[in-house]
Design a protein around this motif. Structure first.
Motif, mmCIF file in Angstrom:
data_model
loop_
_atom_site.group_PDB
_atom_site.id
_atom_site.type_symbol
_atom_site.label_atom_id
_atom_site.label_comp_id
_atom_site.label_asym_id
_atom_site.label_seq_id
_atom_site.Cartn_x
_atom_site.Cartn_y
_atom_site.Cartn_z
ATOM 1 N N SER A 1 5.328 -12.372 -28.233
ATOM 2 C CA SER A 1 5.973 -13.402 -27.425
ATOM 3 C C SER A 1 7.175 -13.952 -28.196
ATOM 4 O O SER A 1 7.423 -13.558 -29.332
ATOM 5 N N HIS B 1 3.567 -13.036 -21.845
ATOM 6 C CA HIS B 1 2.666 -13.972 -22.518
ATOM 7 C C HIS B 1 1.519 -14.384 -21.599
ATOM 8 O O HIS B 1 0.345 -14.334 -21.984
ATOM 9 N N SER C 1 -1.224 -13.560 -28.642
ATOM 10 C CA SER C 1 0.236 -13.597 -28.573
ATOM 11 C C SER C 1 0.774 -14.384 -29.762
ATOM 12 O O SER C 1 0.283 -15.485 -30.058
ATOM 13 N N ASP D 1 -3.455 -17.762 -29.536
ATOM 14 C CA ASP D 1 -2.005 -17.670 -29.574
ATOM 15 C C ASP D 1 -1.463 -18.602 -30.654
ATOM 16 O O ASP D 1 -1.998 -19.694 -30.860
#
Length: 329
Positions: free
Chosen positions: A126, A159, A175, A242
Motif C-alpha cells: 500500500s 488496500h 498491507s 496493517d
C-alpha cells in the motif's frame, strides 16, 4: 527452506527484498511479465539466486499457475504502475494493474492454496498516496483516505480488497502503508532519482540545468533497504495486520534539491534549476508524514538511514554511474 514469490521483482523494493530474503535462507521466485522482458535479464545478472517466473497481474490464470508452480510460503505483491504522473495519463491501465491486480493475486492465492491448511502469507504494498489530501497529520493506520491521483485511488482499492479477503476468507494478508522510500535503485522517472542523476551530470559537465515541477510539497523520505525489512517482519507476526512505515520527518522537494547539490559541492543550486509546468500534477499532494508508532511497538522496526545519508548515497551512486558512462573511470 522457506519459499517466497515476489511480484515487482525488477523494481527497487523487489531487488532489496530478494536480497534480504536470500540472506535469510529463502528460496526466492520473481514474477516477471512476458517471455522476453528485458528487465528479467537484469534481475538474473544482479540476483542470480532468483528463479524468474512468467505471469501477469492482468491475467488471473497465469497468477494461479505461478502460485501452483512455486508453492510459496509468502507472496509479496510489489508490482504496480507506480509512477503517479503516469497514472493521470494512463488511468485505466493503472487501475487494472495497481488495483485489480491485487484482487487477482489474492484470488490466485485463495484458489491455489491460501487456506488454513496451506496458509500462504500475503503482503500488499500500500502507499502513503492513499492519504492524498490528508485528513490528519501525521497519518496513521486509522487516518481516512482521500487519494488525489488515479494511482492513489487504485492503491486504496488494493488496500481495501486485501482487508476484505483477510476478513472474508481468513487469509493471512497484510498491507504495509509505506511512505516515500528511495535508493540508488530508484527509477530515473521518479523525482528523487531525477534530481540526483541531474546533479551528478551537472557536476561532471554533462548538462547544465534540471527542470522540475512544484518544489514545495513535503514528503516523508526513507531508505528502501530499511523498508523491505518491515515488509518481512509483518509476515512473521502471529496475526496479520496493517502498518504505516515512515520516518516521521518531512522535507520539501526544495530541501532534497539543496542537499543533493550541496553534497556534490555545487553552490547556488538555484541557477541550475528551472520550473516547468509540464511537471505539475493536476491535483497535488502537499504534505505526507507518517506515524509509524505501531510498527515500532509491534514489529520492533525503526528506520536506520537518515535523510542526508540517503541523498548522499544516491548522489554518489549517480556520480559513479555517469562518470563511467562518460569514460572517466
Amino acid at each position: 527452506m522457506a519459499r517466497a514469490l515476489i511480484t515487482g521483482i525488477t523494481g527497487q523494493d523487489g531487488r532489496y527484498l530478494a536480497e534480504l530474503l536470500h540472506s535469510k535462507g529463502y528460496e526466492v521466485f520473481g514474477l516477471v511479465k512476458g517471455q522476453s522482458n528485458p528487465r528479467a535479464e537484469l534481475v538474473q545478472q544482479e540476483l542470480p539466486f532468483v528463479e524468474v517466473v512468467s505471469a501477469d497481474l492482468q491475467d488471473l490464470t497465469s497468477l494461479i499457475s505461478a502460485v501452483e508452480q512455486t508453492q510459496p510460503d509468502e507472496v509479496y505483491n510489489l508490482a504496480a504502475i507506480s509512477f503517479v504522473a503516469l497514472s493521470f495519463k494512463q488511468a485505466e491501465l493503472t487501475s487494472n494493474v495497481t488495483g485489480l491486480g491485487v484482487l487477482r493475486m489474492l484470488e490466485a492465492i485463495r484458489m491455489a492454496g491460501g487456506s488454513t491448511n496451506n496458509p500462504i502469507r500475503f503482503y500488499q504494498a500500500s502507499s502513503s498516496e492513499m492519504f492524498g489530501k490528508v485528513r490528519e497529520t501525521p497519518q496513521r493506520e486509522t487516518t481516512p483516505f482521500y487519494p488525489r491521483s488515479p494511482y492513489g485511488v487504485a492503491k486504496v482499492f488494493g488496500h481495501d480488497i486485501t482487508v476484505n479477503y483477510r476478513d472474508s476468507y481468513h487469509l493471512y494478508a497484510c498491507s504495509g502503508i509505506l511512505f516515500n522510500h528511495e535508493s540508488p535503485r530508484r527509477g530515473l522517472e521518479f523525482v528523487t532519482r531525477k534530481i540526483t542523476n541531474a546533479v551528478a551530470r551537472i557536476k561532471l559537465g554533462l548538462q547544465d540545468t534540471l527542470a522540475l515541477g512544484d518544489l514545495e510539497p513535503r514528503r516523508d523520505w526513507g531508505f528502501a533497504g530499511d523498508y523491505v525489512q518491515a515488509m518481512w517482519q509483518m509476515l512473521q507476526q502471529d496475526e496479520p495486520d496493517d502498518y504505516v512505515i515512515a520516518t516521521g520527518r518531512t522535507h520539501r522537494v526544495r530541501d532534497f534539491v539543496h542537499a543533493a547539490f550541496a553534497h556534490a559541492g555545487i553552490e547556488d543550486w538555484e541557477k541550475h534549476v528551472t520550473q516547468d509546468p509540464r511537471f505539475f500534477r493536476p491535483a497535488e499532494v502537499d504534505l505526507l508524514v507518517g506515524d509509524a508508532s505501531k510498527a515500532h511497538e509491534k514489529l520492533g522496526w525503526k528506520p536506520e538511514v537518515e535523510f542526508a545519508e540517503l541523498v548522499a548515497m544516491m548522489v554518489d551512486h549517480d556520480l559513479e554511474v555517469e562518470a563511467r558512462k562518460a569514460g572517466r573511470q
